[in-house]
Design an enzyme around this catalytic site. Structure first.
Site, mmCIF file in Angstrom:
data_model
loop_
_atom_site.group_PDB
_atom_site.id
_atom_site.type_symbol
_atom_site.label_atom_id
_atom_site.label_comp_id
_atom_site.label_asym_id
_atom_site.label_seq_id
_atom_site.Cartn_x
_atom_site.Cartn_y
_atom_site.Cartn_z
ATOM 1 N NE ARG A 1 85.872 71.491 67.724
ATOM 2 C CZ ARG A 1 85.218 72.489 68.303
ATOM 3 N NH1 ARG A 1 84.413 73.243 67.581
ATOM 4 N NH2 ARG A 1 85.356 72.722 69.571
ATOM 5 C CE LYS B 1 99.166 56.087 54.829
ATOM 6 N NZ LYS B 1 100.307 55.137 54.728
ATOM 7 C CD GLU C 1 107.667 57.106 47.957
ATOM 8 O OE1 GLU C 1 107.234 55.945 47.806
ATOM 9 O OE2 GLU C 1 107.784 57.655 49.079
ATOM 10 C CE LYS D 1 98.983 57.362 48.125
ATOM 11 N NZ LYS D 1 99.989 58.180 48.771
ATOM 12 C CD GLU E 1 99.316 51.861 56.046
ATOM 13 O OE1 GLU E 1 99.498 52.911 55.408
ATOM 14 O OE2 GLU E 1 100.174 51.323 56.733
ATOM 15 N NE ARG F 1 97.229 55.166 52.009
ATOM 16 C CZ ARG F 1 96.735 56.382 51.982
ATOM 17 N NH1 ARG F 1 95.444 56.570 52.207
ATOM 18 N NH2 ARG F 1 97.505 57.426 51.726
ATOM 19 C CG ASN G 1 104.307 52.619 54.265
ATOM 20 O OD1 ASN G 1 105.135 53.509 54.220
ATOM 21 N ND2 ASN G 1 103.119 52.767 54.807
ATOM 22 C CG HIS H 1 107.849 53.808 52.795
ATOM 23 N ND1 HIS H 1 107.910 53.289 51.533
ATOM 24 C CD2 HIS H 1 107.428 55.100 52.639
ATOM 25 C CE1 HIS H 1 107.540 54.210 50.650
ATOM 26 N NE2 HIS H 1 107.248 55.312 51.287
ATOM 27 C CG HIS I 1 109.675 55.808 57.462
ATOM 28 N ND1 HIS I 1 108.355 55.458 57.657
ATOM 29 C CD2 HIS I 1 109.668 56.689 56.432
ATOM 30 C CE1 HIS I 1 107.599 56.096 56.776
ATOM 31 N NE2 HIS I 1 108.365 56.838 56.018
ATOM 32 C CG HIS J 1 110.397 60.023 52.081
ATOM 33 N ND1 HIS J 1 110.193 59.267 53.215
ATOM 34 C CD2 HIS J 1 109.491 59.586 51.170
ATOM 35 C CE1 HIS J 1 109.198 58.421 53.007
ATOM 36 N NE2 HIS J 1 108.754 58.582 51.781
HETATM 37 P P1 NAD Z 1 110.269 68.223 50.029
HETATM 38 O O1 NAD Z 1 108.896 68.634 50.253
HETATM 39 O O2 NAD Z 1 111.272 68.496 51.090
HETATM 40 O O3 NAD Z 1 110.768 68.852 48.652
HETATM 41 C C1 NAD Z 1 112.080 68.574 48.222
HETATM 42 C C2 NAD Z 1 112.892 69.863 47.993
HETATM 43 O O4 NAD Z 1 112.536 70.423 46.730
HETATM 44 C C3 NAD Z 1 112.650 70.949 49.002
HETATM 45 O O5 NAD Z 1 113.859 71.628 49.245
HETATM 46 C C4 NAD Z 1 111.654 71.868 48.291
HETATM 47 O O6 NAD Z 1 111.673 73.180 48.777
HETATM 48 C C5 NAD Z 1 112.149 71.795 46.886
HETATM 49 N N1 NAD Z 1 111.180 72.035 45.832
HETATM 50 C C6 NAD Z 1 109.874 71.678 45.789
HETATM 51 N N2 NAD Z 1 109.374 71.912 44.574
HETATM 52 C C7 NAD Z 1 110.370 72.447 43.838
HETATM 53 C C8 NAD Z 1 110.465 72.870 42.484
HETATM 54 N N3 NAD Z 1 109.463 72.715 41.643
HETATM 55 N N4 NAD Z 1 111.641 73.389 42.064
HETATM 56 C C9 NAD Z 1 112.716 73.472 42.898
HETATM 57 N N5 NAD Z 1 112.695 73.050 44.177
HETATM 58 C C10 NAD Z 1 111.530 72.543 44.632
HETATM 59 O O7 NAD Z 1 110.375 66.642 49.752
HETATM 60 P P2 NAD Z 1 109.468 65.652 48.872
HETATM 61 O O8 NAD Z 1 110.418 64.634 48.380
HETATM 62 O O9 NAD Z 1 108.597 66.348 47.950
HETATM 63 O O10 NAD Z 1 108.519 64.984 49.984
HETATM 64 C C11 NAD Z 1 109.051 64.205 51.016
HETATM 65 C C12 NAD Z 1 108.078 64.207 52.168
HETATM 66 O O11 NAD Z 1 106.853 63.616 51.743
HETATM 67 C C13 NAD Z 1 108.541 63.425 53.365
HETATM 68 O O12 NAD Z 1 108.285 64.151 54.539
HETATM 69 C C14 NAD Z 1 107.691 62.180 53.346
HETATM 70 O O13 NAD Z 1 107.487 61.630 54.615
HETATM 71 C C15 NAD Z 1 106.421 62.703 52.733
HETATM 72 N N6 NAD Z 1 105.599 61.678 52.087
HETATM 73 C C16 NAD Z 1 104.276 61.648 52.393
HETATM 74 C C17 NAD Z 1 103.451 60.748 51.767
HETATM 75 C C18 NAD Z 1 101.973 60.767 52.040
HETATM 76 O O14 NAD Z 1 101.280 59.839 51.620
HETATM 77 N N7 NAD Z 1 101.457 61.779 52.704
HETATM 78 C C19 NAD Z 1 103.967 59.869 50.817
HETATM 79 C C20 NAD Z 1 105.323 59.929 50.519
HETATM 80 C C21 NAD Z 1 106.131 60.851 51.159
HETATM 81 N N1 GLY Z 2 102.800 56.736 50.807
HETATM 82 C C1 GLY Z 2 102.090 55.641 51.332
HETATM 83 C C2 GLY Z 2 100.645 55.861 51.444
HETATM 84 O O1 GLY Z 2 100.125 56.872 51.032
HETATM 85 O O2 GLY Z 2 99.952 55.029 51.952
#
Ligand code: NAD
Ligand code: GLY
Length: 363
Positions: free
Chosen positions: A124, A146, A188, A230, A240, A244, A248, A251, A255, A268
């Protein structure tokens, strides 16, 4: 070159926390000094990131926690799903982790989103720390709480809000990031300009080459300013309800591209980049901004090296996917549009107008 450690605070009262931004933070014991010292720390990472940084984080945490365990997930967006989440729970239970366990999300947004979700659910709720290692994660996904996994029908459909205890953004971890991933992260960064700070968009335009060449001072400024924007938004609308949603921008279209092609085909950030071109054009067609401002956004996205033409999924498939967007209400899509340079809002748009946008920007 020496880069000072910057600190951006997320002001959410008792759930507030700091984002630390600097070079070499990963190894410094004082980075983790005032975190709760639980019986065990568990680093959740993936098969790409583990060999790069896990041993160093383990060593830094060893001063503070009796046990520092490692969970290594498969890499990639396609694994941001229930079976992978379950492997985290399986490993935590098998290791006898208790409620004082602190999880550390070491990796990009995929690891961060899943670890935050797992932390909210395990017994939990246990605390967690974000240690983002991609540009995208340092400017966006590690901040704001998020967390989610994808559903085959839509991105990030299953998740919770769960704020971390701290975000540790070590600029040096970006040294090993593939160029395609760095550029995806720039999407981003660019986003924050049109939605909140037109002056920042100007700074990005002037410093794009330095950012692509990984100039540390330029990256540090981009990450700090992105996190400040942010932080400002999240402090006013954590869950949101309204404001917030501006984060997006791009997005809804993005998406749809990610889901429509299958997770992991486009990154992404690539979906967001192309989605911003579409959303900017929609804003112009709605009469909110000049075509020249939409063109300016297209140009910075293109100069960054991001795609500006979406895949030919067909207008009806795009619309079907976008009706599942979390901002949609009663089946009606709501788009983040630019209302003026540096200001965004949420609007509905007639399908026929959205179709024109899609026809103009898909190949
Ligand atoms: P990811 O986590 O897939 O990382 C990208 C690639 O880089 C992967 O292959 C990873 O293994 C590799 N990697 C990571 N760090 C590295 C490093 N220092 N050196 C070499 N390789 C490395 O992708 P991302 O772009 O970091 O994140 C995308 C995700 O984030 C999506 O799922 C998206 O929906 C999510 N997201 C969430 C929010 C939120 O507010 N929670 C906001 C934006 C995006
Ligand atoms: N990436 C959009 C948010 O965090 O709201």
């Amino acid at each position: 070159m020496h880069i000072d450690v910057e600190r951006v605070h997320i002001d959410l009262a008792e759930r507030g926390y700091d984002i630390l931004i600097g070079a070499g933070l990963l190894d410094r014991a004082d980075t983790y000094r005032d975190l709760p010292a639980g019986a065990s720390a568990v680093i959740v990472t993936n098969e790409i990131v583990a060999p790069l940084f896990a041993a160093r984080l383990q060593a830094a945490l060893a001063n503070r926690f009796a046990n520092v365990r490692l969970i290594v997930l498969p890499d990639g967006e396609a694994h941001k799903a229930w079976p992978t989440l379950n492997t985290i729970f399986d490993a935590l239970l098998a290791a006898g982790c208790d409620r004082k366990t602190v999880l550390f999300a070491l990796g990009g947004g995929v690891v961060g989103d899943m670890t935050g979700f797992a932390a909210a659910c395990y017994m939990r709720g246990v605390p967690y720390v974000q240690v983002p290692t991609t540009l995208l994660a340092q400017v966006d996904s590690s901040v704001g709480g998020k967390t989610a996994i994808n559903h085959p029908r839509g991105k990030n459909m299953i998740g919770v809000f769960n704020q971390p205890l701290r975000v540790v953004a070590d600029l040096d971890t970006l040294d090993t990031l593939p160029q395609r991933e760095l550029i995806a992260g720039l999407a981003e960064v660019i986003k924050y300009g049109p939605v909140a700070d037109d002056g920042f968009l100007g700074w990005i335009e002037a410093n794009l080459e330095a950012l692509k060449a990984r100039d540390k001072a330029a990256l540090a400024h981009a990450i700090k300013r992105s996190c400040e924007i942010k932080a400002w938004v999240v402090a006013r609308d954590e869950r949101e309800n309204d404001l917030r949603a501006i984060l997006n921008f791009g997005h809804t279209f993005g998406h749809a591209i990610e889901t429509g092609l299958g997770y992991g085909v486009w990154l992404h950030g690539e979906g967001v980049g192309c989605g911003m071109v579409m959303a900017a054009d929609l804003s112009a067609r709605l009469g909110l901004i000049d075509a020249a401002y939409a063109q300016r956004i297209r140009s910075v996205v293109e100069r960054a090296g991001l795609p500006v033409v979406g895949p030919a999924l067909g207008v009806s498939r795009y619309l079907e996917l976008m009706r599942l967007d979390k901002k949609a209400l009663a089946g009606e899509i709501r788009f983040v549009v630019i209302e003026a340079p540096g200001r965004a809002g949420l609007r509905r748009a007639p399908d026929a107008l959205v179709a024109k946008v899609l026809e103009a920007h898909t190949g």
